[in-house]
Design a protein around this motif. Structure first.
Motif, PDB file in Angstrom:
ATOM      1  N   HIS A 107       2.660   2.705  -8.063  1.00  0.00           N
ATOM      2  CA  HIS A 107       1.894   3.800  -7.900  1.00  0.00           C
ATOM      3  C   HIS A 107       1.738   3.597  -6.539  1.00  0.00           C
ATOM      4  N   HIS A 111       1.094   5.975  -2.763  1.00  0.00           N
ATOM      5  CA  HIS A 111       0.261   6.460  -2.402  1.00  0.00           C
ATOM      6  C   HIS A 111       0.534   6.251  -0.804  1.00  0.00           C
ATOM      7  N   TYR A 128      -4.876   1.327   2.331  1.00  0.00           N
ATOM      8  CA  TYR A 128      -4.932   1.057   0.574  1.00  0.00           C
ATOM      9  C   TYR A 128      -5.846   1.297  -0.349  1.00  0.00           C
ATOM     10  N   SER A 130      -8.125   2.906  -3.398  1.00  0.00           N
ATOM     11  CA  SER A 130      -8.776   3.445  -4.446  1.00  0.00           C
ATOM     12  C   SER A 130      -8.931   3.036  -4.949  1.00  0.00           C
ATOM     13  N   ASP A 286      -4.456  10.784  -6.766  1.00  0.00           N
ATOM     14  CA  ASP A 286      -3.307  10.478  -8.069  1.00  0.00           C
ATOM     15  C   ASP A 286      -2.802  11.951  -8.394  1.00  0.00           C
TER      16      ASP A 286
END
Ligand code: FE2
Length: 324
Positions: A107, A111, A128, A130, A286
């Motif tokens: 995942h 991204h 990154y 999230s 997402d």
């Protein structure tokens, strides 16, 4: 190669279709968290109920039929087990029915790679950010091409921290994006700040912010929480850029939708005459297109996975995945 990608690691069931690196469609349905947050069993039920219609919408919007699909990608992890499983089952069923190759995708790599594609940056330092992840990374070619983690959170991801606070202060919906709205025009309150080298920690900041509820205005706490957390990310990112002499910075992941974070990072990049880039919000949230995009590269690079090896892994780290 026309590839269909499925994302289901958390609140979103997304399906994207990509061909030759071009996104043909990107459809999704998002679980409504209200003020309670995500209840894994209920989120998985949402994914089951919406999987058919989202696959159909993605095909229709791409102007292709199911028989045109030449490969399948799905999110292997990291994520919530019940939710990952829905995407895995849909992907394996489609691959078997169509008799096409299938690959499991990380995942986080999804991204990062869609962020790198859309920003046009070649070899950037990547921030990154999230719900479950907060990492600073750079491509390394040894022992195989992968994203090496230079710095990361010691405890929870920044998005998780902001969502937790939104729930504690009863914002509706209880997302970090509600914290961003309430932070506008706030005044700064002193908050705990924890950076060690290129690593950082958010739980002390979260606990302190929750203790301020009722003592200060919602606006002031939201503002101070964001400013402090984002300053921590900026400091660690700046250190990574200096240590690697990098002149490119890519920010990606759900929290990269936050305008204030991007504004602060822009100052950091300008200070070092570096380029900063990021994808549109559609690709930082997402989505299935990022999974399809990485899956197409993996398939083109010769990666093949037997159906029986198409597993899920809740703690699948970015640095465990080979990139193509
Ligand atoms: Fe994500």
């Amino acid at each position: 190669m026309l590839v269909l990608g499925i994302e289901s690691s958390a609140h979103t069931f997304g399906v994207g279709i990509v061909e030759g690196g071009k996104v043909l469609s990107n459809e999704k349905s998002m679980y409504d968290i209200g003020t309670t947050g995500m209840i894994p069993k209920k989120v998985a039920e949402h994914h089951v109920q919406n999987s058919n219609s989202i696959v159909r919408a993605a095909l229709e919007n791409a102007g292709v039929g199911l028989e045109d699909v030449e490969g399948i990608g799905y999110t292997k992890g990291p994520g919530i087990g019940n939710c990952l499983q829905v995407g895995q089952i849909v992907a394996k069923t489609l691959a078997q029915k169509l008799n096409v190759p299938i690959v499991p995708v990380n995942h986080g790599v999804g991204h990062i790679e869609i962020g790198r594609l859309k920003s046009g940056l070649k070899d950037p330092i990547v921030l990154y950010v999230s719900g479950g992840n907060s990492q600073i990374l750079k491509i390394s070619s040894k022992p195989e091409r992968h994203y090496r983690i230079l710095g990361e959170t010691f405890d929870i991801g920044i998005g998780n921290m902001l969502d937790n606070f939104a729930r504690a202060i009863k914002l509706n919906p209880a997302w970090g994006s509600s914290v961003e709205k309430h932070a506008l025009g706030g005044r700064y309150l002193s908050m705990p700040y924890t950076v060690k080298g290129m690593d950082f920690s958010f739980t002390g900041l979260l606990t302190h912010s929750i203790k301020q509820i009722g003592k200060h205005s919602v606006k002031d706490i939201c503002f101070s929480l964001q400013e402090t957390a984002f300053s921590m990310l900026c400091e660690a990112t700046e250190r990574a850029m200096l240590l690697t002499s990098s002149s490119e910075l890519c920010v990606c992941g759900g929290v990269a939708q936050n305008a204030r974070l991007k504004e602060m990072l822009k100052y950091v990049a300008e200070e070092h005459r570096a380029k900063i880039g990021y994808a549109a919000n559609e690709f930082n949230a997402d989505n299935g297109a990022m999974i399809a995009f990485v899956a197409e590269r993996m398939l083109d690079g010769g990666c093949r996975t037997r159906l029986s090896d198409c597993t899920i892994e809740q703690r699948y780290r970015v640095d465990q995945a080979q990139i193509y």
